[in-house]
Design an enzyme around this catalytic site. Structure first.
Site, PDB file in Angstrom:
ATOM      1  N   GLY A  29      84.865  25.733  39.960  1.00 24.15           N
ATOM      2  CA  GLY A  29      85.752  26.162  40.958  1.00 24.15           C
ATOM      3  C   GLY A  29      86.999  25.473  40.802  1.00 24.15           C
ATOM      4  O   GLY A  29      87.939  25.558  41.498  1.00 24.15           O
ATOM      5  N   GLU A  55      76.083  23.335  34.209  1.00 22.11           N
ATOM      6  CA  GLU A  55      77.066  23.288  35.018  1.00 22.11           C
ATOM      7  C   GLU A  55      78.043  22.225  34.959  1.00 22.11           C
ATOM      8  O   GLU A  55      77.806  21.430  36.059  1.00 22.11           O
ATOM      9  CB  GLU A  55      77.036  24.091  36.567  1.00 22.11           C
ATOM     10  CG  GLU A  55      76.296  25.197  36.588  1.00 22.11           C
ATOM     11  CD  GLU A  55      76.475  25.966  38.009  1.00 22.11           C
ATOM     12  OE1 GLU A  55      77.226  27.005  37.866  1.00 22.11           O
ATOM     13  OE2 GLU A  55      76.192  25.397  39.104  1.00 22.11           O
ATOM     14  N   HIS A 107      72.234  22.666  42.775  1.00 23.11           N
ATOM     15  CA  HIS A 107      73.685  23.009  42.519  1.00 23.11           C
ATOM     16  C   HIS A 107      74.566  21.777  42.848  1.00 23.11           C
ATOM     17  O   HIS A 107      73.982  20.812  43.552  1.00 23.11           O
ATOM     18  CB  HIS A 107      74.058  24.129  43.433  1.00 23.11           C
ATOM     19  CG  HIS A 107      75.667  24.566  43.083  1.00 23.11           C
ATOM     20  ND1 HIS A 107      76.633  23.942  43.375  1.00 23.11           N
ATOM     21  CD2 HIS A 107      75.845  25.895  42.379  1.00 23.11           C
ATOM     22  CE1 HIS A 107      77.529  24.471  42.958  1.00 23.11           C
ATOM     23  NE2 HIS A 107      77.209  25.597  42.355  1.00 23.11           N
ATOM     24  N   ASN A 157      76.651  33.286  42.368  1.00 17.51           N
ATOM     25  CA  ASN A 157      76.394  32.441  43.600  1.00 17.51           C
ATOM     26  C   ASN A 157      77.281  32.533  44.598  1.00 17.51           C
ATOM     27  O   ASN A 157      78.566  31.844  44.207  1.00 17.51           O
ATOM     28  CB  ASN A 157      76.003  30.890  43.212  1.00 17.51           C
ATOM     29  CG  ASN A 157      76.137  30.017  44.151  1.00 17.51           C
ATOM     30  OD1 ASN A 157      75.824  30.490  45.207  1.00 17.51           O
ATOM     31  ND2 ASN A 157      76.372  28.749  43.754  1.00 17.51           N
ATOM     32  N   LYS A 185      77.795  31.265  47.459  1.00 12.71           N
ATOM     33  CA  LYS A 185      77.959  30.034  48.487  1.00 12.71           C
ATOM     34  C   LYS A 185      77.876  30.473  49.872  1.00 12.71           C
ATOM     35  O   LYS A 185      77.585  31.501  50.368  1.00 12.71           O
ATOM     36  CB  LYS A 185      79.311  29.387  47.847  1.00 12.71           C
ATOM     37  CG  LYS A 185      79.064  29.260  46.468  1.00 12.71           C
ATOM     38  CD  LYS A 185      80.120  28.204  45.846  1.00 12.71           C
ATOM     39  CE  LYS A 185      80.066  28.231  44.295  1.00 12.71           C
ATOM     40  NZ  LYS A 185      80.875  27.249  43.757  1.00 12.71           N
TER      41      LYS A 185
HETATM   42  C1  PEP Z   1      79.008  27.747  40.690  1.00  6.45           C
HETATM   43  O1  PEP Z   1      79.145  27.274  41.669  1.00  6.45           O
HETATM   44  O2  PEP Z   1      77.619  27.737  40.222  1.00  6.45           O
HETATM   45  C2  PEP Z   1      80.203  28.125  39.804  1.00  6.45           C
HETATM   46  C3  PEP Z   1      79.972  28.143  38.490  1.00  6.45           C
HETATM   47  O3  PEP Z   1      81.434  28.321  40.438  1.00  6.45           O
HETATM   48  P1  PEP Z   1      82.730  29.028  39.563  1.00  6.45           P
HETATM   49  O4  PEP Z   1      82.286  29.996  38.921  1.00  6.45           O
HETATM   50  O5  PEP Z   1      83.578  29.213  40.833  1.00  6.45           O
HETATM   51  O6  PEP Z   1      83.334  27.697  38.839  1.00  6.45           O
END
Ligand code: PEP
Length: 249
Positions: A172, A166, A94, A9, A11
């Site tokens: 992040g 998640e 998300h 992803n 973003k």
């Molecule tokens: C995400 O935004 O779906 C994600 C998992 O981000 P990160 O891997 O940066 O934590």
């Protein structure tokens, strides 16, 4: 056998030139795992990305869409628009969409219906906040997110649904759920699905983990029996890191 999937992803990162450069880098990587690989560039770069990867085994997917077919929704993109440029999979729900753009279980249920109606696959994201985990409510929160947005669907619809657990506190932040925390939650999610749709359906649904997944921790997380891959944010922006995660299976 359910599919193993690693999806990046991106973003709101990478302009067109950066997108094409990263796609070129990705195509230079060697894949040793059987995982399906997907990347989600920004809307403006989707068509070029799709063209660039159409003969590769990397699928280009979208980060979001609106639930309406068309109409007065300034700035939005519909499922048919995505389909018209070859995009067949969309990320929905998300935590950043939920937090910054007020997406709710109810609006997500409509998006899910709209995507499925157009024959799209969905990576449906959900996960608890830190306060939920600290108070021991993570199971209830996750169960409600799934029930509210998905449990109006038929069992057959789950052929086109990929789940992505998640935990918001891990996205992040550099803080990852431990492999045991991920496994416990994924097993709970599968049990929740089995209670509603039966064990056979639940066994076929891929459940991805997302939240600070990196080359250094992917293998341990993916080794857990109910973890079928990852949704990767930050580490998907570097081709070598992303493929180290893909090859962690
Ligand atoms: C995400 O935004 O779906 C994600 C998992 O981000 P990160 O891997 O940066 O934590």
């Amino acid at each position: 056998m359910r599919k193993q999937i690693v999806a990046g992803n991106w973003k709101m990162n990478n302009d067109l030139a950066e997108t094409l450069a990263l796609l070129t880098d990705l195509q230079k990587q060697t894949q040793t795992s059987n995982a399906e690989v997907m990347v989600a560039p920004a809307f403006t770069n989707l068509y070029k990305a799709f063209e660039a990867l159409k003969d590769s085994n990397i699928e280009v997917i979208a980060q979001n869409m609106h639930y309406a077919e068309n109409g007065a929704y300034t700035g939005e993109i519909s499922a048919s628009m995505l389909k018209s440029i070859g995009i067949n999979t969309v990320i929905l729900g998300h935590s950043e969409r939920r937090e910054y753009f007020n997406e709710t279980d109810e609006s997500l249920a409509k998006k899910v219906d709209a995507a499925l109606e157009k024959g799209m696959r969905i990576i449906f994201c959900f996960g608890e906040e830190l306060a939920d985990r600290k108070s021991g409510n993570e199971g209830t929160v996750v169960e409600n997110q799934i029930k509210n947005a998905l449990f109006h669907l038929s069992a057959a619809a789950f052929q086109n649904i990929i789940l992505a657990y998640e935990p918001v506190w891990a996205i992040g932040t550099g803080e990852t759920a431990s492999p045991e925390q991920a496994q416990d939650m994924h097993a709970f999610i599968r049990k929740t699905l089995a209670n509603k749709y039966g064990a056979d359906i639940a066994e076929e649904v891929s459940i991805l983990y997302g939240g600070s997944c990196k080359p250094g921790n992917a293998q341990e997380i993916f080794s857990k029996p109910d973890v079928d891959g990852g949704l990767i944010g930050g580490a998907s922006l570097k081709a070598e890191d992303f493929y180290a995660i893909v090859n962690a299976f």
